[in-house]
Design an enzyme around this catalytic site. Structure first.
Site, PDB file in Angstrom:
ATOM      1  N   LYS A  22       0.840  -1.214   0.000  1.00  0.00           N
ATOM      2  CA  LYS A  22       0.000   0.000   0.000  1.00  0.00           C
ATOM      3  C   LYS A  22       0.864   1.249   0.000  1.00  0.00           C
ATOM      4  O   LYS A  22       0.650   2.169  -0.793  1.00  0.00           O
ATOM      5  CB  LYS A  22      -0.893   0.000   1.248  1.00  0.00           C
ATOM      6  CG  LYS A  22      -1.564   1.339   1.509  1.00  0.00           C
ATOM      7  CD  LYS A  22      -2.491   1.285   2.694  1.00  0.00           C
ATOM      8  CE  LYS A  22      -1.869   1.597   4.028  1.00  0.00           C
ATOM      9  NZ  LYS A  22      -1.505   3.013   4.218  1.00  0.00           N
ATOM     10  N   ASN A  23       1.855   1.276   0.886  1.00  0.00           N
ATOM     11  CA  ASN A  23       2.632   2.509   1.046  1.00  0.00           C
ATOM     12  C   ASN A  23       3.617   2.753  -0.091  1.00  0.00           C
ATOM     13  O   ASN A  23       4.174   3.843  -0.194  1.00  0.00           O
ATOM     14  CB  ASN A  23       3.358   2.511   2.396  1.00  0.00           C
ATOM     15  CG  ASN A  23       2.391   2.729   3.544  1.00  0.00           C
ATOM     16  OD1 ASN A  23       1.218   3.023   3.316  1.00  0.00           O
ATOM     17  ND2 ASN A  23       2.871   2.581   4.763  1.00  0.00           N
ATOM     18  N   CYS A 116      -4.556  13.173  13.016  1.00  0.00           N
ATOM     19  CA  CYS A 116      -5.351  11.973  12.787  1.00  0.00           C
ATOM     20  C   CYS A 116      -5.325  11.137  14.050  1.00  0.00           C
ATOM     21  O   CYS A 116      -4.783  11.558  15.066  1.00  0.00           O
ATOM     22  CB  CYS A 116      -4.836  11.196  11.593  1.00  0.00           C
ATOM     23  SG  CYS A 116      -3.328  10.325  11.944  1.00  0.00           S
ATOM     24  N   ARG A 121       0.721  14.831  13.309  1.00  0.00           N
ATOM     25  CA  ARG A 121       1.204  14.687  11.931  1.00  0.00           C
ATOM     26  C   ARG A 121       1.291  16.003  11.148  1.00  0.00           C
ATOM     27  O   ARG A 121       0.553  16.224  10.187  1.00  0.00           O
ATOM     28  CB  ARG A 121       0.347  13.661  11.190  1.00  0.00           C
ATOM     29  CG  ARG A 121       0.334  12.340  11.921  1.00  0.00           C
ATOM     30  CD  ARG A 121      -0.399  11.274  11.210  1.00  0.00           C
ATOM     31  NE  ARG A 121       0.398  10.625  10.189  1.00  0.00           N
ATOM     32  CZ  ARG A 121      -0.002   9.555   9.503  1.00  0.00           C
ATOM     33  NH1 ARG A 121      -1.178   9.032   9.738  1.00  0.00           N
ATOM     34  NH2 ARG A 121       0.765   9.020   8.592  1.00  0.00           N
ATOM     35  N   PRO A 122       2.210  16.883  11.549  1.00  0.00           N
ATOM     36  CA  PRO A 122       2.354  18.154  10.838  1.00  0.00           C
ATOM     37  C   PRO A 122       2.902  17.968   9.422  1.00  0.00           C
ATOM     38  O   PRO A 122       3.375  16.884   9.066  1.00  0.00           O
ATOM     39  CB  PRO A 122       3.363  18.920  11.699  1.00  0.00           C
ATOM     40  CG  PRO A 122       4.121  17.885  12.443  1.00  0.00           C
ATOM     41  CD  PRO A 122       3.184  16.728  12.641  1.00  0.00           C
ATOM     42  N   MET A 123       2.834  19.034   8.631  1.00  0.00           N
ATOM     43  CA  MET A 123       3.309  19.001   7.240  1.00  0.00           C
ATOM     44  C   MET A 123       4.561  19.870   7.074  1.00  0.00           C
ATOM     45  O   MET A 123       4.998  20.137   5.959  1.00  0.00           O
ATOM     46  CB  MET A 123       2.221  19.568   6.314  1.00  0.00           C
ATOM     47  CG  MET A 123       0.988  18.731   6.167  1.00  0.00           C
ATOM     48  SD  MET A 123       1.313  17.274   5.146  1.00  0.00           S
ATOM     49  CE  MET A 123       1.665  18.048   3.569  1.00  0.00           C
ATOM     50  N   LEU A 125       7.730  19.653   7.350  1.00  0.00           N
ATOM     51  CA  LEU A 125       8.930  19.208   6.621  1.00  0.00           C
ATOM     52  C   LEU A 125       8.665  19.103   5.115  1.00  0.00           C
ATOM     53  O   LEU A 125       9.542  19.397   4.305  1.00  0.00           O
ATOM     54  CB  LEU A 125       9.427  17.875   7.170  1.00  0.00           C
ATOM     55  CG  LEU A 125       9.803  17.922   8.663  1.00  0.00           C
ATOM     56  CD1 LEU A 125      10.145  16.529   9.177  1.00  0.00           C
ATOM     57  CD2 LEU A 125      10.973  18.877   8.891  1.00  0.00           C
ATOM     58  N   ASP A 305       4.364   0.749  12.156  1.00  0.00           N
ATOM     59  CA  ASP A 305       3.166   0.102  11.605  1.00  0.00           C
ATOM     60  C   ASP A 305       3.026  -1.358  12.041  1.00  0.00           C
ATOM     61  O   ASP A 305       2.020  -1.996  11.744  1.00  0.00           O
ATOM     62  CB  ASP A 305       3.184   0.175  10.066  1.00  0.00           C
ATOM     63  CG  ASP A 305       2.825   1.563   9.563  1.00  0.00           C
ATOM     64  OD1 ASP A 305       2.430   2.413  10.379  1.00  0.00           O
ATOM     65  OD2 ASP A 305       2.944   1.800   8.344  1.00  0.00           O
ATOM     66  N   VAL A 327       7.681   7.134  17.083  1.00  0.00           N
ATOM     67  CA  VAL A 327       7.375   7.788  15.792  1.00  0.00           C
ATOM     68  C   VAL A 327       6.098   8.626  15.869  1.00  0.00           C
ATOM     69  O   VAL A 327       6.070   9.781  15.438  1.00  0.00           O
ATOM     70  CB  VAL A 327       7.294   6.740  14.656  1.00  0.00           C
ATOM     71  CG1 VAL A 327       6.971   7.420  13.331  1.00  0.00           C
ATOM     72  CG2 VAL A 327       8.607   5.965  14.554  1.00  0.00           C
ATOM     73  N   ARG A 397      -8.706  -0.376   4.742  1.00  0.00           N
ATOM     74  CA  ARG A 397      -7.834   0.616   4.097  1.00  0.00           C
ATOM     75  C   ARG A 397      -6.492  -0.010   3.717  1.00  0.00           C
ATOM     76  O   ARG A 397      -5.854   0.440   2.768  1.00  0.00           O
ATOM     77  CB  ARG A 397      -7.557   1.784   5.049  1.00  0.00           C
ATOM     78  CG  ARG A 397      -8.789   2.595   5.347  1.00  0.00           C
ATOM     79  CD  ARG A 397      -8.444   3.743   6.239  1.00  0.00           C
ATOM     80  NE  ARG A 397      -7.350   4.501   5.637  1.00  0.00           N
ATOM     81  CZ  ARG A 397      -6.782   5.548   6.194  1.00  0.00           C
ATOM     82  NH1 ARG A 397      -7.199   5.973   7.353  1.00  0.00           N
ATOM     83  NH2 ARG A 397      -5.800   6.175   5.584  1.00  0.00           N
TER      84      ARG A 397
END
Ligand code: UD1
Length: 418
Positions: A22-23, A116, A121-123, A125, A305, A327, A397
């Site tokens: 998936k990833n 989430c 989970r910032p953006m 970077l 994960d 993480v 998912r």
């Protein structure tokens, strides 16, 4: 509402094939936006997140056709450079369009992904990297707009080796002028697969899999066919299923090196682990698993994960295990549900202390995110009597045909949709 009804207690035995990752699939599908010619992606898993990425591509104007496990994406005609709230809420990884759209069209606007279930989970970077390439960033009214007159190669040091930020920067830099160097880049196998896909298209990228990635900008890209790598997290989950049920399972279509941190822990717990070129076998021995300490880290450390699944297994180990999540800050939501099944777990900040118990018992439990859901199913497969797992939408998912794969291994698991 979708639920699994699981009657635990059967040792799982047999062989199961891992699906495509998936990833790896999600950034590769997004990377198809980089050029106006069709690409074919193979070994694509049938998952809700993949469907969402296809919906994003179609919304932007690309033509997407799925046949079996292949997806053909033709992004020749793009009508929109914006991804709205609905698609972003359905899947955070929709943010992977930032890099390719900026690279090709020099403009992109996305609804802010926000936090989430597993963390904030910032953006920052992603945006810092794109800014270094010459982009202007505006964050207003819940949207992020990224624009650039031209993109120039740059040296970028990531404070944290973020997978998504590394991917977005790589994709934007492919069509920038000059050389981009990403330092402290994420080293996950999915980054290597993205590099291989982009290079096949004509990009010039080196170093993926190490912490320095070097991208020489190019002017044109070509159509390609590419098969994504196997899903190491799905494979790891089925290996833990063998372990937790006292069974013996071989997972095929795997790259065993990708699973090393997980296999090392399974060995430490006393399981038999055998690896071949493309398969891994895990078998239980005639004793309870030993307790284990695990700390999640970016690759090649232990993958976050797989943390919930290993916690489910640690619940039944002999002795006390300590699991440290470094993480994501909020990735222990499965703990309260495992406790409902009889687990003895204490949480102090980012550390979970798990005192092994002899048995888990079935209970109604709720999956709050994808991997938490996978962990609850594992606990249920090992538990005495029946468990109802709610929130199977989360599991869908990221796991293709989970109940069919488990059933083929001898589990008693039923999907109930109401
Ligand atoms: C990807 C995976 C996800 C996996 C995660 C970590 C996909 C689609 N998802 O998510 O399954 O759990 O890697 O292996 O591939 N961070 C920042 N600023 C940023 C970006 C990230 O501080 O701009 C932080 C995050 O909050 C987190 C850490 O970096 O604490 C790692 O996140 P990241 O590697 O970016 O995860 P994703 O790419 O979102």
């Amino acid at each position: 509402m979708v639920r699994f009804f699981i009657t635990g207690g059967n040792p799982l035995r047999g062989t199961v094939r891992a699906s495509g990752s998936k990833n790896a699939t999600l950034p590769i599908l997004a990377a198809c936006l980089l050029q106006g010619a069709p690409n074919v992606i193979q070994q694509v898993p049938a998952l809700k997140d993949v469907t969402t990425m296809c919906d994003v591509l179609e919304y932007l104007g690309a033509r997407v056709n799925r046949e079996g496990d292949s997806i053909r994406v033709d992004a020749t005609h793009i009508q929109s450079l914006e991804v709205g709230e609905d698609l972003m809420r359905r899947m955070r990884a929709s943010n992977l369009v930032l890099g390719p759209l900026l690279g090709r069209f020099r403009r992109v606007r996305i609804s802010h992904p926000g936090g989430c279930n597993i963390g904030s989970r910032p953006m920052n970077l992603h945006l810092k990297g794109l800014k270094a390439l010459g982009a202007r960033i505006e964050e207003k009214f819940g949207y992020i707009t990224v624009e650039a007159g031209k993109l120039e190669g740059a040296e970028i040091h990531l404070d944290v080796p973020s997978v998504g930020a590394t991917e977005n920067i790589m994709m934007a830099a492919v069509l920038a002028r000059g050389t981009t160097i990403i330092r402290n880049a994420a080293k996950e196998p999915e980054i290597v697969d993205l590099q291989n896909f982009l290079n096949r298209m004509g990009a010039r990228i080196k170093g993926a899999g190490t912490d320095v990635i070097r991208i020489e900008g190019v002017k044109h890209l070509n159509s390609v066919e590419h098969a994504v790598i196997p899903d190491r997290i799905e494979a790891g989950t089925y290996l833990v299923a063998a372990a937790i049920t006292g069974g013996d399972v071989t997972v095929t279509n795997v790259i065993p090196e990708h699973l090393e941190p997980v296999l090392a822990k399974l060995k430490e717990m006393g399981f038999l682990v055998e690896t071949g070129d493309e398969h891994v076998r895990v078998a239980a021995q005639d004793r309870r698993p030993r307790a284990v300490d695990i700390k999640t880290l970016p690759h090649p450390g232990f993958p976050t994960d797989m943390q919930p699944q290993m916690m489910a297994l640690a619940c039944l180990a002999e002795g006390t295990s300590v699991i440290t999540e470094t993480v994501f800050e909020n990735r222990f939501k499965h703990v309260s549900e495992l406790r409902r099944m009889g687990a003895d777990i204490k949480v102090e900040g980012q550390i979970a202390i798990i005192k092994g118990v002899e048995r888990l018992t079935g209970a109604p439990v709720m999956a709050t995110d994808l991997r938490a859901g996978a962990a609850l199913v594992l606990a249920a497969l090992a538990a005495e009597n029946g468990t109802v797992v709610e929130g199977v939408e989360h599991i869908d998912r990221g796991y293709e045909k989970m109940e069919q794969k488990y059933t083929a291994l001898g589990a008693r698991i039923m999907r109930i949709s109401t």
